[in-house]
Design a protein around this motif. Structure first.
Motif, PDB file in Angstrom:
ATOM      1  N   MET A   1      65.532  16.898   0.629  1.00 34.47           N
ATOM      2  CA  MET A   1      66.276  16.365   1.761  1.00 34.47           C
ATOM      3  C   MET A   1      66.544  14.881   1.524  1.00 34.47           C
ATOM      4  N   ARG A   2      67.758  14.472   1.838  1.00 31.48           N
ATOM      5  CA  ARG A   2      68.128  13.076   1.622  1.00 31.48           C
ATOM      6  C   ARG A   2      68.205  12.319   2.946  1.00 31.48           C
ATOM      7  N   VAL A   3      67.651  11.105   2.954  1.00 29.48           N
ATOM      8  CA  VAL A   3      67.783  10.196   4.082  1.00 29.48           C
ATOM      9  C   VAL A   3      68.546   8.974   3.590  1.00 29.48           C
ATOM     10  N   GLU A   4      69.662   8.684   4.237  1.00 27.94           N
ATOM     11  CA  GLU A   4      70.462   7.503   3.904  1.00 27.94           C
ATOM     12  C   GLU A   4      70.274   6.452   4.989  1.00 27.94           C
ATOM     13  N   ILE A   5      70.033   5.223   4.558  1.00 25.44           N
ATOM     14  CA  ILE A   5      69.743   4.149   5.507  1.00 25.44           C
ATOM     15  C   ILE A   5      70.739   3.017   5.286  1.00 25.44           C
ATOM     16  N   TRP A   6      71.585   2.794   6.285  1.00 26.70           N
ATOM     17  CA  TRP A   6      72.489   1.643   6.243  1.00 26.70           C
ATOM     18  C   TRP A   6      71.769   0.445   6.852  1.00 26.70           C
ATOM     19  N   SER A   7      71.790  -0.676   6.144  1.00 27.43           N
ATOM     20  CA  SER A   7      71.054  -1.848   6.603  1.00 27.43           C
ATOM     21  C   SER A   7      71.627  -3.100   5.961  1.00 27.43           C
ATOM     22  N   ASP A   8      71.180  -4.243   6.472  1.00 25.21           N
ATOM     23  CA  ASP A   8      71.552  -5.535   5.904  1.00 25.21           C
ATOM     24  C   ASP A   8      70.309  -6.396   5.805  1.00 25.21           C
ATOM     25  N   ILE A   9      70.207  -7.133   4.723  1.00 26.63           N
ATOM     26  CA  ILE A   9      69.033  -7.973   4.494  1.00 26.63           C
ATOM     27  C   ILE A   9      68.905  -9.067   5.542  1.00 26.63           C
ATOM     28  N   ALA A  10      70.006  -9.387   6.231  1.00 26.44           N
ATOM     29  CA  ALA A  10      69.969 -10.416   7.266  1.00 26.44           C
ATOM     30  C   ALA A  10      69.523  -9.882   8.620  1.00 26.44           C
ATOM     31  N   CYS A  11      69.312  -8.566   8.725  1.00 23.02           N
ATOM     32  CA  CYS A  11      68.993  -7.923  10.002  1.00 23.02           C
ATOM     33  C   CYS A  11      67.482  -7.767  10.172  1.00 23.02           C
TER      34      CYS A  11
END
Length: 240
Positions: free
Chosen positions: A1-11
């Protein structure tokens, strides 16, 4: 199962949300069968490279607050981070373009070192007296994460390197309806938005594993950083 995580280092909620997700994953019975992929999301994509400003000043401008109120916002985030065992500096941090670190994270993904670089970048930005907004600092982080120095330097020197990968991630986030981060997609069935409690991540993983057709998981009131670069704090009574 794949989990994709959208994020930003500034967050900051991405920093906290990653720790909470990893705790939730650790409690999931099938954790060894989960592939985690980190994807790019710039909170401030129009910000010019080299345009670096103190975080407190940025927060005051974004929210129309005084510097004292903006500092209090930082203290609130810090208390949440420390509750997860994370270090967090409330003074002296900067805000700038994260496009180059996203490009380096795609190189790190290709070399099997993405999570290592992401952890180092989060720690440098939120916990240590280290910048993530200049090429020299980014190169040092890349080498520390196990990347080849010459290859990382070549990526930093060529602004087109992995740029299409960053933009593709950001387009996909928009297509999925994500207007803030962190944003988690589990097996392309379930979405979790914000820095939710670890227990909710475990629940979401269990539901995705079972493959039930249900309403996407995600609690109201969780903290996110939005596409304008502002980081929301819930109203009193909302979950942290």
């Amino acid at each position: 199962m794949r989990v994709e995580i959208w994020s930003d280092i500034a967050c900051p909620w991405c920093y906290i949300g990653k720790a909470r997700f990893e705790k939730g994953l650790a409690a999931f019975a099938h954790r060894d069968d989960v592939e985690v992929v980190h994807r790019s999301f710039e909170l401030d994509p129009s910000r010019a490279k080299g345009d670096v400003a103190p975080v407190v000043d940025m927060l005051a401008l974004k929210y129309g607050r005084t510097r004292e109120q903006a500092q209090a916002m930082e203290e609130h985030v810090a208390s949440n981070a420390r509750a997860e065992g994370l270090d967090y500096r409330t003074e002296g941090r900067d805000h700038g373009s994260t496009f180059d670190i996203h490009r380096l994270l795609h190189l790190a993904k290709a070399r099997g070192r993405q999570n290592e670089l992401l952890d180092l970048a989060y720690r440098a930005n939120f916990a240590e007296e280290r910048s993530v907004f200049d090429a020299g600092a980014l190169l040092a982080l890349a080498v520390e994460a196990g990347l080849d120095a010459d290859e990382a330097q070549a990526v930093l020197a060529d602004e087109s390197a992995y740029a299409d990968d960053v933009r593709a991630d950001e387009r996909e986030a928009a297509e999925l309806g994500a207007n803030g981060v962190p944003f988690f997609v589990l097996d392309r069935r379930y979405g979790v938005s914000g820095g939710q409690p670890a227990e909710l991540f475990t629940q979401a993983l269990e539901q995705a594993w079972k493959g039930r057709e249900t309403t996407p998981v995600g609690g109201a009131g969780a903290e996110v950083c939005d596409a304008d670069g502002a980081c929301e704090t819930p109203q009193a009574g909302a979950p942290a």
